[in-house]
Write a protein that holds these residues in place. Structure first.
Motif, short mmCIF file in Angstrom:
data_model
loop_
_atom_site.label_atom_id
_atom_site.label_comp_id
_atom_site.label_asym_id
_atom_site.label_seq_id
_atom_site.Cartn_x
_atom_site.Cartn_y
_atom_site.Cartn_z
N HIS A 35 5.01 -11.62 2.18
CA HIS A 35 5.40 -10.20 2.18
C HIS A 35 5.03 -9.48 0.88
O HIS A 35 4.94 -8.26 0.86
CB HIS A 35 6.90 -10.06 2.42
N ILE A 36 4.85 -10.26 -0.19
CA ILE A 36 4.61 -9.62 -1.49
C ILE A 36 3.30 -8.81 -1.52
O ILE A 36 3.30 -7.65 -1.95
CB ILE A 36 4.68 -10.66 -2.63
N ASN A 74 2.69 -0.11 -1.95
CA ASN A 74 3.33 0.54 -3.10
C ASN A 74 4.65 1.20 -2.67
O ASN A 74 4.96 2.33 -3.05
CB ASN A 74 2.38 1.57 -3.74
N VAL A 75 5.38 0.44 -1.87
CA VAL A 75 6.68 0.94 -1.40
C VAL A 75 7.64 1.03 -2.59
O VAL A 75 7.68 0.16 -3.45
CB VAL A 75 7.20 0.05 -0.24
N GLU A 76 8.41 2.11 -2.62
CA GLU A 76 9.23 2.42 -3.81
C GLU A 76 10.50 1.56 -3.85
O GLU A 76 11.61 2.03 -3.63
CB GLU A 76 9.62 3.91 -3.80
N ILE A 77 10.30 0.29 -4.15
CA ILE A 77 11.41 -0.67 -4.17
C ILE A 77 11.27 -1.57 -5.38
O ILE A 77 10.21 -2.17 -5.60
CB ILE A 77 11.34 -1.56 -2.90
N GLY A 128 7.11 3.38 -7.20
CA GLY A 128 6.29 2.47 -6.38
C GLY A 128 6.92 1.09 -6.38
O GLY A 128 8.09 0.93 -6.77
N PHE A 129 6.14 0.09 -5.97
CA PHE A 129 6.67 -1.27 -5.89
C PHE A 129 6.79 -1.86 -7.29
O PHE A 129 5.82 -1.90 -8.06
CB PHE A 129 5.72 -2.13 -5.04
N PRO A 144 0.64 7.33 -5.34
CA PRO A 144 1.89 7.77 -4.69
C PRO A 144 2.55 6.62 -3.94
O PRO A 144 1.88 5.71 -3.47
CB PRO A 144 1.44 8.87 -3.73
N GLY A 145 3.87 6.66 -3.86
CA GLY A 145 4.61 5.63 -3.14
C GLY A 145 4.47 5.77 -1.63
O GLY A 145 4.10 6.83 -1.12
#
Ligand SMILES: Cc1ncc(C[n+]2csc(CCOP(=O)(O)OP(=O)(O)O)c2C)c(N)n1
Ligand code: SF4
Ligand SMILES: [Mg+2]
Length: 279
Positions: A104-105, A112-115, A191-192, A252-253
């Motif tokens: 998943h990484i 670039n999910v904001e987590i 982002g991630f 951008p995320g």
């Protein structure tokens, strides 16, 4: 000025970790980071997998989900996409994140999910009583590997950099102040944000003394936008560097990009759609 204190994020459930487990400091640091940033408890969701470290959400007075083994990132991604206004944090262990959940990484990184993703890396499977994990030192002898393991340890920082995660950091349970600062930066990153925490397991692989000896802060002149320089620092083996290896805020995320697409094709935002269905 923050009105919230770290203790305001503590739930009534007392952690059942072994005395001295590095994860206590991680919990403490995350609560402090939330308080410093003054984030309302009911706007935070913490998603975890399975393992000692993954018990995390129960100890917080926020929303949370103790999911299935290896899946904190898909859970957290789904939650963030459903409501991008939330602060969504993924947490777990090295077994959870680098063995069963390792696939998943790259996707969290490329989206670039904001987590922020906080991996409590003790280089062992703590919960199942000390089997070797992907970050265990080569040759480690355990009941399940009586002649010693033959796999080389994975380098999580190199892995995250290779996938071009836009924020990559390493910290250590023995350095609370620095850990709080890194968590604050990771939470604020658009982002991630991959954070490896060296978080020793006192029951099955006590690495406190080793990490105190070999860790050192990333040199002050390191440029966190220089990917190759970050990789050089990540490859150092005699010194394990602590701090922010990479930080790039130019992409951008994931949820922001979806919001842009959505507002172009649909006049309502995700929270507005949710409001409509909740009524
Ligand atoms: C699908 C599945 N496979 C295996 C297990 C058994 N299991 C539970 S926790 C764990 C490893 C935990 O190691 P880590 O993620 O490093 O967490 P720690 O306990 O060290 O914090 C495993 C293999 C499980 N619960 N579910
Ligand atoms: S077994 Fe290890 S990882 Fe699990 S709570 Fe105890 S010290 Fe922490
Ligand atoms: Mg572990």
């Amino acid at each position: 000025m923050s009105t919230r204190k770290a203790k305001d994020y503590k739930s009534e459930v007392k952690p059942i970790w072994c005395p001295g487990c590095g994860d206590y400091a991680v919990l403490n640091a995350l609560m402090r980071a939330f308080a410093e940033l003054d984030i309302p408890q009911d706007t935070i969701v913490v998603a975890s997998g399975i393992g000692c470290s993954s018990r995390f959400p129960a100890f917080l007075n926020t929303f949370g989900i103790h999911g299935v083994h290896g899946r904190p990132l898909p859970l957290a991604t789904g939650i963030k996409m459903a409501n991008p206004e939330l602060t969504v944090v993924a947490v777990g262990g090295d077994g959870d994140g680098f063995s069963i959940g390792g696939g998943h990484i790259p996707h969290a990184a490329r989206r670039n999910v904001e987590i922020p993703y906080i991996v409590m890396d003790n280089s062992i499977y703590g919960m199942t009583k000390g089997q070797a994990s992907p970050t265990s030192p080569e040759g480690i002898k355990r009941k399940a590997s009586p002649y010693g393991t033959v796999e080389a340890p994975l380098n999580p920082i190199m892995m995250a950099l290779a996938y071009e995660a836009t924020f990559v950091a390493r910290t250590f349970s023995g350095k609370l102040k620095e850990m709080v600062e890194i968590f604050m930066a990771a939470i604020q990153h658009p982002g991630f944000a991959f954070v490896q925490v060296l978080s020793p397991c006192v029951s099955f692989l006590d690495t406190y003394a080793h990490y105190r000896e070999i860790t050192a802060p990333i040199p002050e002149d390191h440029d966190p936008t220089d990917l190759l320089a970050a990789m050089r620092l990540a490859q150092a083996t005699e010194t394990l560097y602590l701090g922010i290896f990479r930080c790039m805020a130019d992409r951008p995320g994931y949820s922001r990009r979806f919001q842009e697409i959505q507002s172009a094709v649909h006049p309502m935002t995700v929270p507005e759609v949710m409001d409509r269905y909740q009524r």
